[in-house]
Design a protein around this motif. Structure first.
Motif, PDB file in Angstrom:
ATOM      1  N   ARG A 113      45.066  29.663  35.416  1.00  0.00           N
ATOM      2  CA  ARG A 113      44.389  30.682  34.610  1.00  0.00           C
ATOM      3  C   ARG A 113      43.150  30.107  33.932  1.00  0.00           C
ATOM      4  NH1 ARG A 113      46.268  35.330  31.576  1.00  0.00           N
ATOM      5  NH2 ARG A 113      44.354  36.513  31.201  1.00  0.00           N
ATOM      6  N   LYS A 114      43.258  28.869  33.449  1.00  0.00           N
ATOM      7  CA  LYS A 114      42.103  28.235  32.814  1.00  0.00           C
ATOM      8  C   LYS A 114      40.963  28.034  33.805  1.00  0.00           C
ATOM      9  CE  LYS A 114      44.487  25.734  29.103  1.00  0.00           C
ATOM     10  NZ  LYS A 114      44.820  24.405  28.541  1.00  0.00           N
ATOM     11  N   LEU A 115      41.304  27.615  35.030  1.00  0.00           N
ATOM     12  CA  LEU A 115      40.273  27.404  36.048  1.00  0.00           C
ATOM     13  C   LEU A 115      39.584  28.712  36.424  1.00  0.00           C
ATOM     14  CD1 LEU A 115      42.015  24.796  38.387  1.00  0.00           C
ATOM     15  CD2 LEU A 115      40.062  24.408  36.854  1.00  0.00           C
ATOM     16  N   ILE A 116      40.370  29.781  36.528  1.00  0.00           N
ATOM     17  CA  ILE A 116      39.791  31.089  36.853  1.00  0.00           C
ATOM     18  C   ILE A 116      38.811  31.513  35.764  1.00  0.00           C
ATOM     19  CG2 ILE A 116      40.297  33.558  37.069  1.00  0.00           C
ATOM     20  CD1 ILE A 116      42.915  32.786  38.461  1.00  0.00           C
ATOM     21  N   SER A 117      39.228  31.375  34.514  1.00  0.00           N
ATOM     22  CA  SER A 117      38.381  31.786  33.398  1.00  0.00           C
ATOM     23  C   SER A 117      37.117  30.940  33.304  1.00  0.00           C
ATOM     24  CB  SER A 117      39.170  31.683  32.087  1.00  0.00           C
ATOM     25  OG  SER A 117      38.366  32.034  30.991  1.00  0.00           O
ATOM     26  N   ARG A 118      37.293  29.614  33.384  1.00  0.00           N
ATOM     27  CA  ARG A 118      36.141  28.714  33.316  1.00  0.00           C
ATOM     28  C   ARG A 118      35.193  28.942  34.487  1.00  0.00           C
ATOM     29  NH1 ARG A 118      34.294  25.551  29.003  1.00  0.00           N
ATOM     30  NH2 ARG A 118      36.055  24.790  27.797  1.00  0.00           N
ATOM     31  N   GLY A 119      35.772  29.117  35.669  1.00  0.00           N
ATOM     32  CA  GLY A 119      34.950  29.339  36.858  1.00  0.00           C
ATOM     33  C   GLY A 119      34.165  30.629  36.770  1.00  0.00           C
TER      34      GLY A 119
END
Length: 260
Positions: free
Chosen positions: A161-167
């Motif tokens: 979820r963090k990677l999706i948001s940051r990306g």
């Protein structure tokens, strides 16, 4: 001790034209809800506590979109507990989208500033007085909570979820150059007339809607201040982010890139 007392001083109001006595600013919180039965009493209690301790004039407008879990019943009880002057239940029969929920809520808002936030406890009301101070300091049209600046952050998300948001935020910054560090967040303070104008301009739905609001604000030369916030994943209920929302986000991003 002096700093604590200063933090509880009600915000100053601008003098009315013609030399009339200034009126205190009023803040209308718009809380769109869908299946938030467990979270709603907690977020309302925290809002009331924060506003009361800070001496801020407020109202909380709950826009429930026909939640099948009984959220509306809980809202009706809260209206009785805190009073219909502070808690305004303005329900709709079904889910009709976030933008129209804001439009619906603003029709009933008596404040000259609007606060938008999630009802699932991911946005803590303790940051609202900071939003208000920031707005006063810079006379900003919008103050946005940011997870990606200063001591802001995200808690409770897994790595995916963090990677999706940051990306999503990284790609958005490259393509749209919005002038704000957190485009997809939904914890913001607006001048009422500014929010009305932006909603008129926005065509997106779902998670892209918040992003478009900031992009359109840049186009219209509205000023934007930022306050670092801590975003905490919901405790009760399920996240509404799924594969369809991610696809819709990417489509919306490309549309904004092509049209702005």
């Amino acid at each position: 001790m002096a700093s604590k007392e200063a933090s509880r001083t009600p915000p100053r109001s601008r003098r009315e034209p013609g030399g009339r006595a200034p009126r205190q600013d009023k803040y209308s919180v718009l809380l769109p809800t869908y299946n938030e039965r467990e979270n709603l009493p907690l977020i309302v209690w925290l809002l009331v506590k924060s506003f009361s301790e800070s001496g801020i004039n407020y109202e909380i407008i709950i826009i429930d979109d026909g939640s099948p879990d009984g959220t509306r019943d809980v809202a009706e009880q809260l209206e009785k507990i805190y009073g219909s002057d502070k808690i305004l239940l303005r329900p709709r029969e079904k889910k009709l989208g976030l933008g129209t929920a804001y439009i619906h809520g603003m029709k009933h808002a008596s404040g000259n500033y609007i606060v938008i936030m999630d009802a699932d406890l991911s946005h803590h009301p303790k940051f609202i007085p900071e939003f208000i101070r920031k707005q006063k300091e810079g006379n900003f049209d919008i103050v946005s909570g940011t997870r990606y600046k200063g001591n802001g952050g995200v808690y409770g998300w897994d790595l995916k979820r963090k990677l999706i948001s940051r990306g999503a935020n990284f790609v958005t910054q490259i393509l749209l150059r919005p002038g704000a560090s957190d485009l997809t967040g939904s914890f913001r303070l607006y001048r009422k007339e500014v929010l009305q104008k932006l909603i008129e301009k926005c065509v997106s739905k779902g998670y892209v809607f918040q992003m478009e609001m900031i992009v359109r604000a840049r186009q219209l030369n509205y000023s934007i201040g930022e306050v670092p916030i801590s975003f905490v994943d919901r405790v009760y209920g399920e996240s509404k982010l799924g594969g369809n929302e991610i696809v819709s986000f990417l489509k919306g991003l490309l549309t904004l890139f092509a049209t702005t």
